[in-house]
Scaffold this active site. Structure first.
Site, mmCIF file in Angstrom:
data_model
loop_
_atom_site.group_PDB
_atom_site.id
_atom_site.type_symbol
_atom_site.label_atom_id
_atom_site.label_comp_id
_atom_site.label_asym_id
_atom_site.label_seq_id
_atom_site.Cartn_x
_atom_site.Cartn_y
_atom_site.Cartn_z
ATOM 1 N N HIS A 35 -10.095 -0.363 10.026
ATOM 2 C CA HIS A 35 -9.804 -1.083 8.776
ATOM 3 C C HIS A 35 -10.548 -2.418 8.751
ATOM 4 C CE1 HIS A 35 -6.536 1.745 9.549
ATOM 5 N NE2 HIS A 35 -6.251 1.711 8.258
ATOM 6 N N HIS A 270 -10.661 -0.975 2.680
ATOM 7 C CA HIS A 270 -9.373 -1.129 3.374
ATOM 8 C C HIS A 270 -9.353 -0.370 4.702
ATOM 9 C CE1 HIS A 270 -5.130 -0.825 4.389
ATOM 10 N NE2 HIS A 270 -5.402 0.453 4.590
ATOM 11 N N GLU A 419 20.433 -3.261 7.983
ATOM 12 C CA GLU A 419 20.240 -2.528 9.243
ATOM 13 C C GLU A 419 18.768 -2.491 9.654
ATOM 14 O OE1 GLU A 419 21.714 -1.245 6.556
ATOM 15 O OE2 GLU A 419 23.827 -1.077 7.122
ATOM 16 N N HIS A 481 29.635 9.338 5.323
ATOM 17 C CA HIS A 481 29.883 8.427 6.442
ATOM 18 C C HIS A 481 30.069 9.156 7.774
ATOM 19 C CE1 HIS A 481 30.139 5.526 3.333
ATOM 20 N NE2 HIS A 481 30.592 4.561 4.116
HETATM 21 C C1 TPP Z 1 5.582 1.805 6.805
HETATM 22 C C2 TPP Z 1 4.142 2.130 6.542
HETATM 23 N N1 TPP Z 1 3.820 2.838 5.455
HETATM 24 C C3 TPP Z 1 2.539 3.169 5.216
HETATM 25 C C4 TPP Z 1 1.552 2.779 6.070
HETATM 26 C C5 TPP Z 1 0.102 3.205 5.821
HETATM 27 N N2 TPP Z 1 -0.686 2.003 5.413
HETATM 28 C C6 TPP Z 1 -1.435 1.335 6.280
HETATM 29 S S1 TPP Z 1 -2.165 0.010 5.600
HETATM 30 C C7 TPP Z 1 -1.505 0.347 4.093
HETATM 31 C C8 TPP Z 1 -1.802 -0.518 2.903
HETATM 32 C C9 TPP Z 1 -1.523 -1.918 3.209
HETATM 33 O O1 TPP Z 1 -2.055 -2.753 2.264
HETATM 34 P P1 TPP Z 1 -2.266 -4.279 2.612
HETATM 35 O O2 TPP Z 1 -1.118 -4.776 3.369
HETATM 36 O O3 TPP Z 1 -2.598 -4.983 1.349
HETATM 37 O O4 TPP Z 1 -3.480 -4.263 3.600
HETATM 38 P P2 TPP Z 1 -5.016 -4.537 3.225
HETATM 39 O O5 TPP Z 1 -5.388 -3.550 2.175
HETATM 40 O O6 TPP Z 1 -5.105 -5.927 2.760
HETATM 41 O O7 TPP Z 1 -5.727 -4.297 4.506
HETATM 42 C C10 TPP Z 1 -0.707 1.477 4.160
HETATM 43 C C11 TPP Z 1 0.027 2.057 3.011
HETATM 44 C C12 TPP Z 1 1.935 2.032 7.194
HETATM 45 N N3 TPP Z 1 1.047 1.630 8.098
HETATM 46 N N4 TPP Z 1 3.225 1.700 7.381
#
Ligand code: TPP
Length: 676
Positions: A35, A270, A419, A481
């Site tokens: 990334h 990204h 939680e 529950h």
């Molecule tokens: C809980 C979770 N859901 C989905 C993902 C998959 N994922 C990795 S990065 C991302 C997008 C994040 O966007 P952002 O925080 O804006 O990062 P940027 O594009 O700036 O690198 C997703 C959906 C993950 N790592 N964790």
């Protein structure tokens, strides 16, 4: 300051920042995965924080009073690896060249205890943010416990970088709300407001006003409009450090993949390498040699490596403070040293409550509360709480008070109905070091914190979970529950030890084991309903729990059948065993509070408990059948539940679902082809 110097410094800063960027894109290009966008956008903020603000010692990443740094968006790992290498941690350029490769020190997402200088494992978005809260909370508590007028031995900040994804995840709302309530002023977040996530612009999903949201949470919010303006970033950080009442949120406008002529500002950057040609164009734009990869100008290394000397000085200054503290407060200093090493106080378990069958029945959650309180008396650095269920979970330390804004020395953390954040915060407290954290909720809501439990398993963090109301015997609240599949799903998490004690004695042993355990989380699975206290003068002692399973009652001759039960079902199974023996059947009863502990014993021990040639076996557990075939074999049977529960009094449910000694006896007779 003279103009020439300023211009020179600016140029040098730019060179350093662009080195972070090019190292990141080169490593990702070589791995052909990763990334690049976030590291490129965040490079200036990371550079200024790490080289000018962060109190850290690259040559001693475990120095307890270092500032903590969490990269919550773990996908931006190359940013962290570039910083670790450039500032002189135990990470080489060769390690960077092995980004994302087998057994390298530079895995796809940062992994705690794998790469020196990585404070926590991040990747599941939002977790790092909650971890950072836990670290800031730990700092406040330890400071109030150890610091004295004449010496502050614990006095550091916790910084966390977050992205849009972290801000979207619900856990960040839970955690931010709590951090604001608690006034954790030494928690400083930089939010990478680049308005891009995987599917494109955040316009399609995320249009809230994050600044207003955090102000409403009682955070101090600063906006920096240009992610490349390191003076403004520095000022925002300084202003945030000076804030004494609220956590700080620096909303930093950046451009994803800054410097890439065709991908800057685009979601394309990204999560995929820029591509050879784009890497070349980007380097050209930065004035970097286009024919070289992993190019680190000497002067960049010199500047960044100044962190080594600064870190050494910072730590030796701290050491002077600590030495004076040790002279003035030798006992406290010793307590600190042991706590930071994770050692337990001597005789911490010497006064656990004694339970006698004559005392009447007691729920294991109630026994747990008594044991916890006895341990808490001897272990001042044990702290925790519940997600608004403390009266039910019995998680309050009676001799202490609440951890609140004006009482950071309190040991009862009120997590609120949060939680998920609680799980992440417990991890953060544990990662910080010096404290032993626990957290409770109803077992059925363990689902809400599954991700942090999984990460605790992955990181081998010794966190203790107190999960009560552990079966359909919860009763009238009904199937919403009543956990059915939860014990099985927790057992599926590698590294997590699940213990479902049968009575008060086993509960005490379970706590003993949980506190002693230093390698991984432990989940205590406790009953809401009262249970008999097993008479240990008649049956085997409860310390057999440490082996995960032990023979509780046995037949005179070689058993024909082995009954294996956990938790609240052990006492009815004991009854059933007695009844079978009366009928002339050689029945053995095994209490099996923990599969994981049992699996850790020798084959010889396992074979002694579950005789390999006695395959007529029945398991009894008020949960799904899944997994029990492992112990009852194909010749055995499982008494379990194959549906959700129902709303009715607990006793009625247990009867209707077959959790009675009569049913167990009948099932045994059937299995043995005997007449009732
Ligand atoms: C809980 C979770 N859901 C989905 C993902 C998959 N994922 C990795 S990065 C991302 C997008 C994040 O966007 P952002 O925080 O804006 O990062 P940027 O594009 O700036 O690198 C997703 C959906 C993950 N790592 N964790």
């Amino acid at each position: 300051m003279n103009e020439g110097f300023t211009a020179g410094k600016k140029k040098m800063d730019e060179l350093c920042i662009n080195t972070i960027r090019t190292l990141s894109i080169d490593a990702i290009q070589k791995a052909n995965s990763g990334h690049p966008g976030a590291p490129m956008g965040l490079a200036p903020a990371a550079y200024v924080l790490w080289t000018e603000i962060l109190k850290h010692n690259p040559k001693n990443p475990d120095w307890p009073d270092r500032d903590r740094f969490v990269l919550s968006g773990g996908h931006a790992s190359m940013l962290l690896y570039s910083l670790l290498y450039l500032t002189g941690y135990d990470l080489s350029l060769d390690d960077i060249k092995k980004f994302r490769q087998w057994e390298s020190k530079t895995p796809g997402h940062p992994e705690y205890a794998h790469t020196s200088g990585v404070e926590t494992t991040t990747g599941p978005l939002g977790q790092g943010f909650a971890n950072a809260l836990g670290m800031a909370l730990a700092e406040k508590h330890l400071a109030s416990f150890f610091n004295r007028q004449d010496a502050k031995i614990i006095d550091h900040y916790t910084y966390v970088f977050c992205g849009d994804g972290d801000m979207m995840e619900g856990i960040s709302s839970e955690a931010a709300s709590l951090a604001g309530h608690l006034g954790l002023s030494k928690l400083i977040c930089i939010y990478d407001d680049n308005k891009i996530s995987i599917e494109g612009s955040t316009d399609i999903t995320f249009t809230e006003d994050v600044a207003l949201r955090f102000q409403a949470y009682n955070w101090h919010v600063v906006k920096v409009d240009d992610g490349n303006d390191i003076d403004s970033i520095k000022n925002a950080l300084k202003e945030s450090k000076a804030e004494k009442k609220r956590p700080s949120m620096i909303i930093l406008s950046t451009q994803i993949a800054y410097g890439s002529p065709n991908k800057q500002g685009s979601a394309d950057a990204h999560g995929a390498p820029l591509g050879e040609e784009e890497v070349r164009l980007t380097k050209e734009g930065f004035g970097f040699p286009t024919d070289k990869s992993f190019h680190v100008p000497k002067e960049v290394l010199n500047i960044c490596r100044e962190c080594v000397e600064r870190g050494k000085t910072a730590q030796s200054n701290w050491q002077k403070t600590f030495d004076a503290y040790e002279t003035a407060h030798p006992d406290l200093a010793e307590q600190w040293t042991q706590a930071i090493k994770g050692n337990l106080p001597t005789r911490w378990d010497s006064d656990l409550p004694e339970f006698k069958p004559g005392d009447g029945q007691i729920a294991t959650r109630a026994a747990s509360g008594k044991v916890l309180n006895a341990i808490a008396e001897k272990m001042p650095l044990l702290l925790g709480g519940s997600a608004d269920l403390a009266p039910s979970n019995k998680t309050v330390i009676d001799s202490s008070f609440d951890f609140q804004k004006n009482s950071y020395n309190g040991r009862n953390i009120r997590f609120g109905v949060r939680e998920h954040a609680m799980g992440g915060i417990l991890n953060g407290i544990s990662l910080h070091g010096g404290l032993k954290p626990y957290g409770g909720t109803f077992l059925v809501f363990a689902d809400y914190m599954r991700s942090p439990i999984r990460l605790a398993g992955l990181m081998k963090l010794p966190v203790i979970y107190v999960f009560t109301h552990d079966s359909i015997a919860v009763g009238e609240d009904g199937p919403t529950h009543q956990p059915v599949e939860h014990v099985a799903t927790l057992r599926a998490i590698p590294g997590l030890t699940v213990i479902r004690p049968a009575d008060a004695h086993e509960t005490a042993e379970a706590w003993r084991l949980a506190v002693k355990n230093t390698h991984g989380p432990v989940a205590l699975i406790l009953s809401r309903q009262k249970l008999p206290i097993i008479d240990r003068t008649e049956y085997a002692p409860a310390d057999g729990l440490a082996k995960g399973a032990y023979i509780l009652s046995d037949s005179d001759q070689k058993p024909e059948i082995i009954l294996i039960a956990t938790g609240s079902e052990v006492s009815i199974t004991l009854e059933a065993g007695k009844e079978l023996i009366k009928k002339g059947i050689q029945a053995r009863v095994v209490s099996m509070p923990s599969w994981e502990l049992f699996e850790n014993t020798s084959q010889e021990y396992k074979d002694r408990v579950l005789l390999p040639d006695v395959t007529t076996r029945i398991s009894v557990e008020a949960g799904i059948h899944m997994g029990w075939e492992r112990y009852v074999t194909s010749s055995g049977e499982t008494v379990g539940i194959a549906r959700f529960g129902a709303s009715a009094p607990g006793g009625t449910l247990m009867e209707n679902f077959g959790f009675t000694s009569e049913n167990i006896v009948n099932r045994a007779l059937n299995l043995l082809n005997r007449q009732p």
